[in-house]
Write a protein that holds these residues in place. Structure first.
Motif, short mmCIF file in Angstrom:
data_model
loop_
_atom_site.label_atom_id
_atom_site.label_comp_id
_atom_site.label_asym_id
_atom_site.label_seq_id
_atom_site.Cartn_x
_atom_site.Cartn_y
_atom_site.Cartn_z
N ALA A 13 -35.10 32.16 -25.53
CA ALA A 13 -35.89 31.28 -24.64
C ALA A 13 -35.28 31.03 -23.21
N ASP A 14 -35.71 31.26 -22.10
CA ASP A 14 -35.27 30.95 -20.87
C ASP A 14 -35.30 29.73 -20.49
N ILE A 15 -34.07 28.82 -20.09
CA ILE A 15 -34.20 27.83 -19.47
C ILE A 15 -34.54 28.02 -17.93
N ASN A 16 -35.73 27.96 -17.80
CA ASN A 16 -35.99 28.23 -16.13
C ASN A 16 -35.49 27.17 -15.06
N ILE A 17 -35.77 25.85 -15.60
CA ILE A 17 -35.51 24.81 -14.69
C ILE A 17 -34.90 23.78 -15.66
N GLU A 18 -33.78 23.06 -15.09
CA GLU A 18 -33.00 22.00 -15.67
C GLU A 18 -32.72 21.06 -14.23
N LYS A 19 -33.22 19.66 -14.29
CA LYS A 19 -32.84 18.89 -13.32
C LYS A 19 -32.59 17.61 -13.68
N ALA A 20 -31.36 16.82 -13.37
CA ALA A 20 -31.22 15.51 -13.80
C ALA A 20 -30.33 14.91 -12.59
N PHE A 21 -30.33 13.36 -12.60
CA PHE A 21 -29.65 12.85 -11.61
C PHE A 21 -28.06 12.83 -12.08
N ALA A 22 -27.29 13.38 -11.19
CA ALA A 22 -25.89 13.68 -11.35
C ALA A 22 -25.02 12.24 -11.66
N ASP A 23 -25.69 11.00 -10.96
CA ASP A 23 -24.98 9.98 -11.01
C ASP A 23 -25.43 9.22 -12.40
N GLU A 24 -26.22 9.57 -13.15
CA GLU A 24 -26.50 9.12 -14.60
C GLU A 24 -25.70 9.68 -15.51
N ASP B 255 -25.16 31.72 -12.43
CA ASP B 255 -24.58 30.65 -11.55
C ASP B 255 -24.39 30.98 -10.19
N MET B 256 -24.97 32.26 -9.80
CA MET B 256 -25.38 32.66 -8.51
C MET B 256 -23.79 32.40 -7.43
N GLY B 257 -23.06 32.51 -8.28
CA GLY B 257 -21.47 32.38 -7.68
C GLY B 257 -21.11 31.10 -7.14
N ASP B 258 -21.83 30.01 -7.49
CA ASP B 258 -21.64 28.74 -7.15
C ASP B 258 -20.36 28.17 -8.18
N GLU B 259 -19.19 27.61 -7.77
CA GLU B 259 -18.41 27.46 -8.41
C GLU B 259 -18.63 26.15 -9.42
N GLY B 260 -19.32 25.12 -8.66
CA GLY B 260 -19.62 23.96 -9.49
C GLY B 260 -20.63 24.26 -10.70
N LEU B 261 -21.75 25.21 -10.30
CA LEU B 261 -22.47 25.54 -11.49
C LEU B 261 -21.87 26.52 -12.31
N ARG B 262 -20.87 27.27 -12.04
CA ARG B 262 -20.19 28.18 -13.10
C ARG B 262 -19.39 27.28 -13.93
N ARG B 263 -18.63 26.45 -13.31
CA ARG B 263 -17.92 25.39 -14.33
C ARG B 263 -18.89 24.78 -15.39
N SER B 264 -19.84 24.03 -14.75
CA SER B 264 -20.81 23.53 -15.63
C SER B 264 -21.44 24.42 -16.98
#
Length: 296
Positions: free
Chosen positions: A228-239, A269-278
């Motif tokens: 399965a492909d997780i196409n989208i995942e969103k949440a409030f980071a301050d929660e 991760d498209m080269g985004d360092e924060g997304l890569r760490r996550s």
């Protein structure tokens, strides 16, 4: 020259015979991903000689041909199309397996450049439903913190009743996160399109609720019967714990609906360092290598 045309939602039936095959694991092998991003990447398609061919107008490159039979015939079609436009053939998103097939047919004709930013993260689906094991101890802690703070939490499948609240949450998330970054703005357009057409695309959506508010959501589709492909995942980071909760509960929802599921593809991760760490913090079982491939 091949006549390529715009990809429409109704083309899913034309794509179907070429997709959902055992062994397919890349999100670029999913109609939902190809279609949802088609406006951003100017994706077009053609069916020639029993092969499904995808062309990206934005990068002036092609996907690896979809189909069975003589692969050389399909690649020769793409070589001719590219040469008629006065350029060399270029492929995007080739996997290691596809790279080997192409090199075997055309030894020394292409240059292969590893594309780390677009490598895809693969995870064990069962482990993601529990965060079992020492490595994922931190994720379990975040989940427990979320549960303590939100005893009334729910994770519900998408319905006509809760989709408006999901859209509202996404608008709020976008206002916080997008800013002036073009990539996030483009992604926001893709998310909006997905929320509008997820049901027609046969996708699975889930929403995390607590205190009468949407705190996160996820949308997924099948690449093959076991992936399965997780196409989208969103949440409030301050929660605290909202993202691990969405991830875990979506894995559970998918396993419930598709018992044969073994792997979750959480994309690149498209080269985004924060997304890569996550993505690395969830300890993938494999990084699906991708290659930019150019004719010499």
């Amino acid at each position: 020259m091949i006549t390529f045309r715009k990809i429409e939602l109704s083309d899913w039936e034309r794509f179907a015979p070429y997709l959902m095959k055992d062994g397919m694991r890349s999100c670029t092998q999913s109609f939902q991903t190809i279609y949802l991003w088609s406006n951003v990447y100017q994706n077009t398609f053609a069916i020639e000689g029993g092969w499904l061919l995808i062309k990206s107008g934005s990068s002036r490159s092609y996907a690896f041909p979809f189909g069975e039979g003589d692969l050389r015939e399909a690649v020769d079609l793409l070589l001719e199309d590219a040469h008629q436009e006065g350029r060399k053939l270029r492929f995007f998103g080739l996997t290691a397996e596809q790279k080997e097939k192409l090199e075997a047919l055309y030894p020394g004709k292409f240059r292969y450049t590893p594309d780390r930013d677009n490598a895809e993260y693969l995870y064990d689906a069962e482990r993601m439903t529990t965060y079992a094991g020492k490595k994922l101890h931190a994720k379990r802690n975040f989940v427990n913190r979320f549960l303590e703070n939100h005893p009334d939490w729910e994770f519900l499948p998408f319905t006509e009743e809760n989709i408006p609240a999901v859209r509202a949450m996404h608008r709020e998330w976008a206002a916080i996160n997008e800013g002036s970054e073009e990539g996030l703005h483009q992604e926001g357009c893709v998310v909006s399109r997905c929320l509008k057409e997820y049901e027609a695309l046969g996708m699975t959506g889930g929403v995390l609720m607590a205190g009468g508010k949407v705190l996160g959501f996820s949308v997924a589709s099948l690449i093959s019967p076991t992936v399965a492909d997780i196409n989208i995942e969103k949440a409030f980071a301050d929660e605290p714990g909202a993202y691990p909760m969405v991830c875990r509960e979506m894995a559970r929802l998918l396993k419930e609906r598709y018992p044969a599921l073994t792997t979750l593809n959480r994309e690149e991760d498209m080269g985004d360092e924060g997304l890569r760490r996550s993505k690395e913090s969830y300890y993938p079982t494999e990084l699906l290598e991708k290659y930019i491939t150019e004719e010499l």
